[in-house]
Design a protein around this motif. Structure first.
Motif, PDB file in Angstrom:
ATOM      1  N   MET A 198      17.393  33.285  29.403  1.00 59.08           N
ATOM      2  CA  MET A 198      17.645  33.771  30.767  1.00 59.08           C
ATOM      3  C   MET A 198      17.975  32.615  31.695  1.00 59.08           C
ATOM      4  N   ASP A 199      17.217  31.528  31.584  1.00 56.50           N
ATOM      5  CA  ASP A 199      17.436  30.366  32.444  1.00 56.50           C
ATOM      6  C   ASP A 199      18.803  29.741  32.192  1.00 56.50           C
ATOM      7  N   LEU A 200      19.279  29.823  30.956  1.00 61.61           N
ATOM      8  CA  LEU A 200      20.578  29.256  30.590  1.00 61.61           C
ATOM      9  C   LEU A 200      21.748  30.193  30.881  1.00 61.61           C
ATOM     10  N   GLY A 201      21.441  31.399  31.360  1.00 64.09           N
ATOM     11  CA  GLY A 201      22.501  32.346  31.676  1.00 64.09           C
ATOM     12  C   GLY A 201      23.073  33.047  30.460  1.00 64.09           C
ATOM     13  N   VAL A 202      22.197  33.333  29.477  1.00 63.10           N
ATOM     14  CA  VAL A 202      22.618  33.986  28.240  1.00 63.10           C
ATOM     15  C   VAL A 202      21.899  35.333  28.119  1.00 63.10           C
ATOM     16  N   PRO A 203      22.609  36.406  27.784  1.00 66.43           N
ATOM     17  CA  PRO A 203      21.974  37.716  27.645  1.00 66.43           C
ATOM     18  C   PRO A 203      20.943  37.720  26.505  1.00 66.43           C
ATOM     19  N   VAL A 204      19.929  38.578  26.663  1.00 66.29           N
ATOM     20  CA  VAL A 204      18.843  38.671  25.690  1.00 66.29           C
ATOM     21  C   VAL A 204      18.789  40.070  25.086  1.00 66.29           C
ATOM     22  N   LEU A 205      18.669  40.118  23.759  1.00 68.94           N
ATOM     23  CA  LEU A 205      18.421  41.370  23.039  1.00 68.94           C
ATOM     24  C   LEU A 205      17.063  41.208  22.349  1.00 68.94           C
ATOM     25  N   ALA A 206      16.063  41.953  22.801  1.00 69.06           N
ATOM     26  CA  ALA A 206      14.702  41.745  22.321  1.00 69.06           C
ATOM     27  C   ALA A 206      14.100  43.024  21.748  1.00 69.06           C
ATOM     28  N   ARG A 207      13.359  42.872  20.689  1.00 67.07           N
ATOM     29  CA  ARG A 207      12.659  43.997  20.087  1.00 67.07           C
ATOM     30  C   ARG A 207      11.647  44.563  21.081  1.00 67.07           C
ATOM     31  N   ASP A 208      11.569  45.867  21.156  1.00 64.41           N
ATOM     32  CA  ASP A 208      10.745  46.536  22.168  1.00 64.41           C
ATOM     33  C   ASP A 208       9.279  46.548  21.737  1.00 64.41           C
ATOM     34  N   ILE A 209       8.598  45.435  22.022  1.00 70.12           N
ATOM     35  CA  ILE A 209       7.160  45.293  21.786  1.00 70.12           C
ATOM     36  C   ILE A 209       6.527  44.894  23.109  1.00 70.12           C
ATOM     37  N   PRO A 210       5.216  45.072  23.275  1.00 68.15           N
ATOM     38  CA  PRO A 210       4.586  44.802  24.583  1.00 68.15           C
ATOM     39  C   PRO A 210       4.865  43.413  25.142  1.00 68.15           C
ATOM     40  N   GLY A 211       4.772  42.376  24.315  1.00 64.06           N
ATOM     41  CA  GLY A 211       4.994  41.021  24.810  1.00 64.06           C
ATOM     42  C   GLY A 211       6.395  40.813  25.348  1.00 64.06           C
ATOM     43  N   ASN A 212       7.376  41.426  24.711  1.00 61.99           N
ATOM     44  CA  ASN A 212       8.761  41.302  25.178  1.00 61.99           C
ATOM     45  C   ASN A 212       9.035  42.188  26.388  1.00 61.99           C
ATOM     46  N   ALA A 213       8.503  43.393  26.350  1.00 66.50           N
ATOM     47  CA  ALA A 213       8.722  44.324  27.464  1.00 66.50           C
ATOM     48  C   ALA A 213       8.075  43.827  28.751  1.00 66.50           C
ATOM     49  N   ALA A 214       7.111  42.918  28.620  1.00 63.89           N
ATOM     50  CA  ALA A 214       6.459  42.356  29.810  1.00 63.89           C
ATOM     51  C   ALA A 214       7.386  41.425  30.579  1.00 63.89           C
ATOM     52  N   VAL A 215       8.415  40.875  29.891  1.00 66.41           N
ATOM     53  CA  VAL A 215       9.330  39.950  30.570  1.00 66.41           C
ATOM     54  C   VAL A 215      10.777  40.440  30.588  1.00 66.41           C
ATOM     55  N   VAL A 216      11.102  41.389  29.724  1.00 70.42           N
ATOM     56  CA  VAL A 216      12.471  41.926  29.683  1.00 70.42           C
ATOM     57  C   VAL A 216      12.472  43.351  30.225  1.00 70.42           C
ATOM     58  N   GLN A 217      13.095  43.540  31.370  1.00 75.24           N
ATOM     59  CA  GLN A 217      13.257  44.878  31.922  1.00 75.24           C
ATOM     60  C   GLN A 217      14.588  45.423  31.400  1.00 75.24           C
ATOM     61  N   HIS A 218      14.502  46.502  30.623  1.00 73.12           N
ATOM     62  CA  HIS A 218      15.684  47.035  29.941  1.00 73.12           C
ATOM     63  C   HIS A 218      16.801  47.362  30.930  1.00 73.12           C
ATOM     64  N   GLU A 219      17.980  46.844  30.640  1.00 70.82           N
ATOM     65  CA  GLU A 219      19.201  47.034  31.419  1.00 70.82           C
ATOM     66  C   GLU A 219      19.173  46.323  32.768  1.00 70.82           C
ATOM     67  N   ALA A 220      18.120  45.543  33.011  1.00 67.80           N
ATOM     68  CA  ALA A 220      18.066  44.766  34.254  1.00 67.80           C
ATOM     69  C   ALA A 220      18.091  43.272  33.955  1.00 67.80           C
ATOM     70  N   THR A 221      17.127  42.802  33.124  1.00 70.46           N
ATOM     71  CA  THR A 221      17.097  41.378  32.772  1.00 70.46           C
ATOM     72  C   THR A 221      17.431  41.147  31.299  1.00 70.46           C
ATOM     73  N   GLY A 222      17.598  42.209  30.546  1.00 72.19           N
ATOM     74  CA  GLY A 222      17.928  42.100  29.125  1.00 72.19           C
ATOM     75  C   GLY A 222      18.014  43.484  28.516  1.00 72.19           C
ATOM     76  N   LEU A 223      18.188  43.529  27.217  1.00 73.82           N
ATOM     77  CA  LEU A 223      18.251  44.812  26.508  1.00 73.82           C
ATOM     78  C   LEU A 223      17.155  44.858  25.447  1.00 73.82           C
ATOM     79  N   LEU A 224      16.451  45.991  25.378  1.00 82.43           N
ATOM     80  CA  LEU A 224      15.399  46.193  24.386  1.00 82.43           C
ATOM     81  C   LEU A 224      15.884  47.160  23.315  1.00 82.43           C
ATOM     82  N   TYR A 225      15.427  46.954  22.094  1.00 87.53           N
ATOM     83  CA  TYR A 225      15.773  47.865  21.003  1.00 87.53           C
ATOM     84  C   TYR A 225      14.534  48.092  20.143  1.00 87.53           C
TER      85      TYR A 225
END
Length: 357
Positions: A278-305
């Motif tokens: 995120m800091d480097l300006g690169v999109p994130v695709l993260a597995r939808d687990i609690p630790g990731n969902a705590a920092v990745v808001q789907h369709e806002a700061t990244g994409l969850l799957y």
């Protein structure tokens, strides 16, 4: 260095939870050792970083901290792997949750009992997210008031001496159209909790339909058995490659050049790689687990799957929707700047360390 009363403080403070001193990107569950060490030393303490894997039992650590001059405090990363080694010491200590301790180890009764003992004896504990603090309070008998929430501070540095073509070629990528490739970079140490093979089969099928889409896995070989398995699978799988471990600055350069950074972990405390992307300006695709969902808001700061098939679907959206990509990059950068300040992290750890004496 001198302490507050101009007396030398042998504040050899920290036990690392993992058996290798690998770069930060491979240790997404843990804050950067060098950063916390610098925070402690800048507050006037002597800090000695030791590896939990060096010790056979709590008695070994008790002997270490009682040597002359004696240690005056300790800080452990990971409530079970490192925290259990502090149960016999006679100096105050704090602990930092790693992620797998609260998400996974609590499910094992013997480990949970030990972690409760560590938490009860600890002067303080640090969780990266509110969610992790809530899970700890629910899973362990503890005084909730001693658990502080401090997100990881993020800082990225990109080396100027980096060749993208050479990086890909050394990873086994042979293409005459390097600039046209869409490189998905999976940043993780090779260990089970990171699940590096989770996407391999489906990604390879997708690659065969569009040869420009490739997946590169990068990280240190932590689990020897899994490493052999990963190497064997990748050798016979089209479109998926394994890169050699790189320095943090080289990794950040590779992340900056890739199409998207991927996380496929089974469990996370707080993924530094996600935040660095995120800091480097690169999109994130993260597995939808609690630790990731705590920092990745789907369709806002990244994409969850939540499945390999959904990963491909979200990746296709990212490829075809330029507005979505630009929004994720913009919001991700703002999120890190607002919530993952190095200054705030430094102040928190310096304040907590002061409570140990």
């Amino acid at each position: 260095m001198k302490g507050k009363n101009s007396m030398p403080i042998k504040y050899r403070i920290k036990l690392e939870a993992m058996v290798q001193n690998f770069p930060r990107y491979a240790s997404a569950n843990h804050p950067p050792n060098g950063e916390i060490r610098s925070y402690i030393e800048s507050a006037g303490h002597t800090c000695e970083l030791r590896d939990a894997g060096e010790f056979q039992s709590p008695a070994d650590v008790a002997n270490l901290v009682s040597q002359n001059p004696p240690f005056e405090g300790a800080l452990a990363i990971h409530l079970f792997r490192a925290g259990r080694l502090l149960l016999d010491i006679q100096v105050p200590f704090g602990v930092i949750f790693g992620g797998t301790d609260i998400n996974e180890d609590v499910k094992v009764e013997q480990k949970r009992v030990v972690m409760e003992q560590v938490l009860l004896k600890a002067r303080f504990a640090v969780a990266f997210t509110d969610k992790l603090k809530e899970e700890a309070a629910l899973s362990l008998v503890s005084q909730n008031s001693k658990i502080y929430v401090q997100p990881q501070g993020i800082k990225t540095e990109v080396t100027e001496k980096f060749c993208w073509t050479e990086f890909l070629r050394s990873s086994g990528v042979e293409s005459e159209h390097v600039d046209e490739l869409r490189v998905f970079l999976l940043v993780c140490g090779l260990r089970r909790v990171k699940d590096p093979l989770y996407l391999v089969e489906v990604f390879s099928e997708w690659h065969c339909k569009n040869l420009l889409n490739i997946l590169v896995i990068i990280g240190p070989k932590i689990d020897p058995v899994l490493t052999v398995e990963v190497e064997a699978v990748i050798k016979r799988t089209a479109g998926v490659f394994l890169a050699q471990e790189r320095s943090q600055q080289e990794l950040h350069a590779a992340m900056e050049r890739c199409f998207a950074v991927v996380n496929s972990s089974v469990s996370e405390g707080m993924s530094a790689a996600i935040l660095e992307a995120m800091d480097l300006g690169v999109p994130v695709l993260a597995r939808d687990i609690p630790g990731n969902a705590a920092v990745v808001q789907h369709e806002a700061t990244g994409l969850l799957y939540s499945s390999p098939q959904e990963f491909v679907h979200q990746s296709q959206r990212l490829l075809s929707d330029r507005e979505l990509r630009e929004r994720l990059v913009r919001n991700g950068k703002c999120y890190v700047e607002e919530h993952h300040s190095l200054k705030q992290e430094r102040e928190t750890y310096q304040r907590l360390v002061d409570t140990l004496h």
